[in-house]
Design a protein around this motif. Structure first.
Motif, PDB file in Angstrom:
ATOM      1  N   GLU A  30      -6.514  39.177  16.680  1.00 40.35           N
ATOM      2  CA  GLU A  30      -6.101  40.382  15.940  1.00 40.35           C
ATOM      3  C   GLU A  30      -6.396  40.262  14.454  1.00 40.35           C
ATOM      4  O   GLU A  30      -5.946  41.089  13.663  1.00 40.35           O
ATOM      5  CB  GLU A  30      -4.600  40.635  16.150  1.00 40.35           C
ATOM      6  N   GLY A  31      -7.057  39.169  14.060  1.00 37.01           N
ATOM      7  CA  GLY A  31      -7.405  39.004  12.642  1.00 37.01           C
ATOM      8  C   GLY A  31      -6.297  38.399  11.810  1.00 37.01           C
ATOM      9  O   GLY A  31      -6.309  38.489  10.578  1.00 37.01           O
ATOM     10  N   VAL A  32      -5.325  37.752  12.481  1.00 35.04           N
ATOM     11  CA  VAL A  32      -4.197  37.139  11.760  1.00 35.04           C
ATOM     12  C   VAL A  32      -4.547  35.701  11.372  1.00 35.04           C
ATOM     13  O   VAL A  32      -5.040  34.929  12.213  1.00 35.04           O
ATOM     14  CB  VAL A  32      -2.923  37.159  12.660  1.00 35.04           C
ATOM     15  N   ASN A  33      -4.298  35.333  10.129  1.00 38.48           N
ATOM     16  CA  ASN A  33      -4.440  33.927   9.697  1.00 38.48           C
ATOM     17  C   ASN A  33      -3.349  33.121  10.388  1.00 38.48           C
ATOM     18  O   ASN A  33      -2.204  33.592  10.491  1.00 38.48           O
ATOM     19  CB  ASN A  33      -4.215  33.808   8.182  1.00 38.48           C
ATOM     20  N   VAL A  34      -3.683  31.914  10.844  1.00 30.88           N
ATOM     21  CA  VAL A  34      -2.637  31.133  11.518  1.00 30.88           C
ATOM     22  C   VAL A  34      -2.539  29.712  10.966  1.00 30.88           C
ATOM     23  O   VAL A  34      -3.540  29.086  10.630  1.00 30.88           O
ATOM     24  CB  VAL A  34      -2.836  31.055  13.059  1.00 30.88           C
ATOM     25  N   VAL A  35      -1.304  29.246  10.929  1.00 27.96           N
ATOM     26  CA  VAL A  35      -1.019  27.832  10.704  1.00 27.96           C
ATOM     27  C   VAL A  35      -0.395  27.341  12.000  1.00 27.96           C
ATOM     28  O   VAL A  35       0.638  27.869  12.426  1.00 27.96           O
ATOM     29  CB  VAL A  35      -0.038  27.631   9.534  1.00 27.96           C
ATOM     30  N   ILE A  36      -1.061  26.393  12.651  1.00 28.79           N
ATOM     31  CA  ILE A  36      -0.520  25.891  13.918  1.00 28.79           C
ATOM     32  C   ILE A  36       0.048  24.491  13.721  1.00 28.79           C
ATOM     33  O   ILE A  36      -0.446  23.714  12.904  1.00 28.79           O
ATOM     34  CB  ILE A  36      -1.567  25.916  15.068  1.00 28.79           C
ATOM     35  N   VAL A  37       1.092  24.208  14.501  1.00 25.96           N
ATOM     36  CA  VAL A  37       1.802  22.932  14.370  1.00 25.96           C
ATOM     37  C   VAL A  37       1.984  22.295  15.743  1.00 25.96           C
ATOM     38  O   VAL A  37       2.277  22.993  16.723  1.00 25.96           O
ATOM     39  CB  VAL A  37       3.214  23.144  13.759  1.00 25.96           C
ATOM     40  N   ALA A  38       1.797  20.990  15.805  1.00 21.02           N
ATOM     41  CA  ALA A  38       2.172  20.181  16.974  1.00 21.02           C
ATOM     42  C   ALA A  38       2.201  18.739  16.487  1.00 21.02           C
ATOM     43  O   ALA A  38       1.711  18.446  15.383  1.00 21.02           O
ATOM     44  CB  ALA A  38       1.183  20.350  18.130  1.00 21.02           C
ATOM     45  N   ARG A  39       2.780  17.840  17.291  1.00 16.03           N
ATOM     46  CA  ARG A  39       2.882  16.439  16.837  1.00 16.03           C
ATOM     47  C   ARG A  39       1.578  15.678  17.028  1.00 16.03           C
ATOM     48  O   ARG A  39       1.133  14.944  16.158  1.00 16.03           O
ATOM     49  CB  ARG A  39       4.015  15.733  17.589  1.00 16.03           C
ATOM     50  N   GLY A  40       0.947  15.829  18.177  1.00 16.45           N
ATOM     51  CA  GLY A  40      -0.251  15.054  18.495  1.00 16.45           C
ATOM     52  C   GLY A  40      -1.459  15.573  17.726  1.00 16.45           C
ATOM     53  O   GLY A  40      -1.930  16.691  17.962  1.00 16.45           O
ATOM     54  N   ALA A  41      -1.953  14.735  16.773  1.00 12.85           N
ATOM     55  CA  ALA A  41      -3.009  15.190  15.861  1.00 12.85           C
ATOM     56  C   ALA A  41      -4.315  15.514  16.584  1.00 12.85           C
ATOM     57  O   ALA A  41      -5.006  16.471  16.233  1.00 12.85           O
ATOM     58  CB  ALA A  41      -3.242  14.143  14.787  1.00 12.85           C
ATOM     59  N   GLU A  42      -4.638  14.728  17.596  1.00  8.73           N
ATOM     60  CA  GLU A  42      -5.949  14.904  18.240  1.00  8.73           C
ATOM     61  C   GLU A  42      -6.036  16.255  18.976  1.00  8.73           C
ATOM     62  O   GLU A  42      -6.995  17.018  18.784  1.00  8.73           O
ATOM     63  CB  GLU A  42      -6.159  13.758  19.235  1.00  8.73           C
ATOM     64  N   ALA A  43      -5.029  16.531  19.785  1.00 10.64           N
ATOM     65  CA  ALA A  43      -5.023  17.805  20.535  1.00 10.64           C
ATOM     66  C   ALA A  43      -4.925  18.989  19.579  1.00 10.64           C
ATOM     67  O   ALA A  43      -5.543  20.043  19.790  1.00 10.64           O
ATOM     68  CB  ALA A  43      -3.858  17.825  21.524  1.00 10.64           C
ATOM     69  N   LEU A  44      -4.173  18.795  18.493  1.00  4.64           N
ATOM     70  CA  LEU A  44      -4.000  19.877  17.510  1.00  4.64           C
ATOM     71  C   LEU A  44      -5.323  20.183  16.817  1.00  4.64           C
ATOM     72  O   LEU A  44      -5.684  21.353  16.612  1.00  4.64           O
ATOM     73  CB  LEU A  44      -2.937  19.478  16.486  1.00  4.64           C
ATOM     74  N   ASP A  45      -6.044  19.127  16.491  1.00  8.73           N
ATOM     75  CA  ASP A  45      -7.330  19.260  15.846  1.00  8.73           C
ATOM     76  C   ASP A  45      -8.296  20.032  16.761  1.00  8.73           C
ATOM     77  O   ASP A  45      -9.002  20.944  16.314  1.00  8.73           O
ATOM     78  CB  ASP A  45      -7.862  17.839  15.601  1.00  8.73           C
ATOM     79  N   ALA A  46      -8.282  19.662  18.033  1.00  9.07           N
ATOM     80  CA  ALA A  46      -9.161  20.341  19.004  1.00  9.07           C
ATOM     81  C   ALA A  46      -8.766  21.809  19.135  1.00  9.07           C
ATOM     82  O   ALA A  46      -9.635  22.695  19.198  1.00  9.07           O
ATOM     83  CB  ALA A  46      -9.067  19.631  20.363  1.00  9.07           C
ATOM     84  N   ALA A  47      -7.464  22.082  19.154  1.00  8.73           N
ATOM     85  CA  ALA A  47      -6.992  23.472  19.273  1.00  8.73           C
ATOM     86  C   ALA A  47      -7.427  24.279  18.051  1.00  8.73           C
ATOM     87  O   ALA A  47      -7.879  25.426  18.174  1.00  8.73           O
ATOM     88  CB  ALA A  47      -5.473  23.494  19.414  1.00  8.73           C
ATOM     89  N   ALA A  48      -7.308  23.660  16.867  1.00 10.87           N
ATOM     90  CA  ALA A  48      -7.696  24.353  15.633  1.00 10.87           C
ATOM     91  C   ALA A  48      -9.195  24.696  15.659  1.00 10.87           C
ATOM     92  O   ALA A  48      -9.596  25.801  15.275  1.00 10.87           O
ATOM     93  CB  ALA A  48      -7.354  23.499  14.421  1.00 10.87           C
ATOM     94  N   LYS A  49      -9.994  23.754  16.145  1.00 10.73           N
ATOM     95  CA  LYS A  49     -11.452  23.995  16.217  1.00 10.73           C
ATOM     96  C   LYS A  49     -11.743  25.165  17.158  1.00 10.73           C
ATOM     97  O   LYS A  49     -12.592  26.017  16.880  1.00 10.73           O
ATOM     98  CB  LYS A  49     -12.169  22.732  16.709  1.00 10.73           C
ATOM     99  N   GLN A  50     -11.013  25.188  18.261  1.00 13.91           N
ATOM    100  CA  GLN A  50     -11.186  26.275  19.239  1.00 13.91           C
ATOM    101  C   GLN A  50     -10.825  27.629  18.592  1.00 13.91           C
ATOM    102  O   GLN A  50     -11.506  28.626  18.785  1.00 13.91           O
ATOM    103  CB  GLN A  50     -10.252  26.028  20.409  1.00 13.91           C
ATOM    104  N   LEU A  51      -9.761  27.617  17.805  1.00  7.33           N
ATOM    105  CA  LEU A  51      -9.316  28.865  17.159  1.00  7.33           C
ATOM    106  C   LEU A  51     -10.307  29.310  16.081  1.00  7.33           C
ATOM    107  O   LEU A  51     -10.538  30.509  15.911  1.00  7.33           O
ATOM    108  CB  LEU A  51      -7.920  28.682  16.549  1.00  7.33           C
TER     109      LEU A  51
END
Ligand code: NAP
Length: 263
Positions: A30-51
Motif C-alpha cells: 500500500e506504499g507504507v514505510n515500514v520498520v520491522i522488528v524480530a529477535r533473530g537477525a538473519e531471518a529479519l534481514d532476509a525478510a527486510a530484503k524480501q520487503l
C-alpha cells in the motif's frame, strides 16, 4: 481499493515471518514505510530484503531492528530511529502450550509481559503523538483464544484477555475523536511456524502423531483449511486504512468460521 495510507510510516513487530510478516508486506504493497522488528537477525534481514523487493526502487522505505520487543531496551532501539509512527502492529510471538499446573509465577509474568504489557507500552509510546497529528492506527495481533479459549494455551488465554480489556477502554478515550483507532485482530489457525509448534504440543499431549492432529484440526474448521499470512495481512492493512476510520475498539476474528457463536 486504494487504502489511502501511502507515505505513512508503520512499526510492525514480530515481522520476520508468519502473521507479522504478512502484515508488513500488505502495508508495503500500500506504499507504507515500514520498520520491522524480530529477535533473530538473519531471518529479519532476509525478510527486510524480501520487503524491499516488494516495495520496488521508488517504493516506501523498509528498515529493520533486531531486538526483543518485550524488553525496554528493545523498544528503545526501535524508537531511537526517531520515526513518528502512524501505524503500529503489535506482536511478539505467543506463549508456549502446556498444563497450567506446571506454570509458575515466572511463566505467567513472561506471558503477561509479552502479550499484554508490551502492546500496552507500545500504545503508550505512540498514541498521543498519533492523536496530536490527527491520524493513527494500532492493530494488536491477539488470538481467537480470547473469544474461544484453547485448553493448552492457558497463558495466551489469560494474558491476551487482559490486553483485550485494556484496549476496549483506551480505544474509547479522547483519542477516538482525534483520528486514532485501536483494534485487535484475532487469528484462528494460520499456517505458520507458531501453528506447527502448537500442534506439536497438542500431538504430544494426546499421544497422536503430528499429521493426524494437523489434518483433524483442518477438518474442524468450516473453511476446511488453515489461513495464510497474506490474507491475514490484507485484513490488517484494511484496519489501518483511511476507510476503517470509524472502526475502533473491535475484536476482528479471522478464523475460517471456526468460532461457532452467532455474535
Ligand atoms: N498462527 C496461528 O495460527 C496463530 C493463532 C492464534 C494466535 N497466534 C498468535 O499470533 C502471533 C503471531 O504468530 P505467528 O504464527 O506469526 O508466529 P511465528 O510464525 O512464530 O512468528 C513470530 C514472529 O515474531 C517474532 N518474535 C517472537 N518473539 C519476539 C520478541 N520477543 N520480540 C520481537 N519479535 C519477536 C519472531 O521472530 P524471532 O523469534 O526471531 O524474534 C517471528 O518473526 C503470536 O502471538 C501467536 O501466538 C497465531
Amino acid at each position: 481499493m486504494d487504502l489511502g495510507i501511502a507515505g505513512r510510516t508503520a512499526l510492525v513487530c514480530g515481522a520476520s515471518k508468519g502473521l507479522g510478516y504478512g502484515c508488513a508486506e500488505a502495508l508495503v504493497r500500500e506504499g507504507v514505510n515500514v520498520v520491522i522488528v524480530a529477535r533473530g537477525a538473519e531471518a529479519l534481514d532476509a525478510a527486510a530484503k524480501q520487503l524491499v523487493a516488494v516495495a520496488g526502487p521508488s517504493g516506501p522505505f523498509v528498515k529493520h531492528v533486531a531486538a526483543d520487543i518485550t524488553t525496554e531496551a528493545g523498544r528503545a532501539a526501535v524508537f531511537a530511529l526517531g520515526h513518528d509512527f502512524d501505524i503500529v502492529v503489535t506482536n511478539a510471538g505467543g506463549p508456549p502450550p502446556g498444563d497450567f499446573r506446571n506454570w509458575d509465577r515466572e511463566a505467567w509474568i513472561k506471558a503477561v509481559d509479552a502479550n499484554m504489557l508490551t502492546p500496552i507500552e507500545l500504545i503508550k509510546a505512540t498514541v498521543d503523538g498519533m492523536a496530536k497529528r490527527g491520524f493513527g492506527r494500532i492493530v494488536n495481533i491477539t488470538s481467537s483464544s480470547v473469544k474461544s479459549p484453547i485448553d493448552i494455551l492457558g497463558l495466551s488465554n489469560g494474558a491476551r484477555s487482559g490486553l483485550t480489556g485494556f484496549v476496549a477502554g483506551v480505544a474509547r478515550t479522547s483519542v477516538a475523536a482525534q483520528g486514532v483507532t485501536i483494534n485487535n485482530l484475532l487469528p484462528g489457525s494460520f499456517e505458520t511456524d507458531r501453528l506447527k509448534g502448537t500442534m506439536a504440543g497438542a500431538a504430544q499431549k494426546s499421544g497422536q502423531d503430528f499429521d493426524t492432529v494437523w489434518e483433524a484440526r483442518k477438518k474442524n474448521i468450516p473453511a476446511k483449511r488453515f489461513g495464510n499470512p497474506a490474507e491475514f495481512g490484507a485484513i490488517c492493512a484494511f484496519l489501518c486504512s483511511m476507510q476503517a476510520g470509524y472502526m475502533t475498539g473491535q475484536n476482528v476474528l479471522a478464523d475460517g468460521g471456526a468460532y461457532p457463536g452467532t455474535y
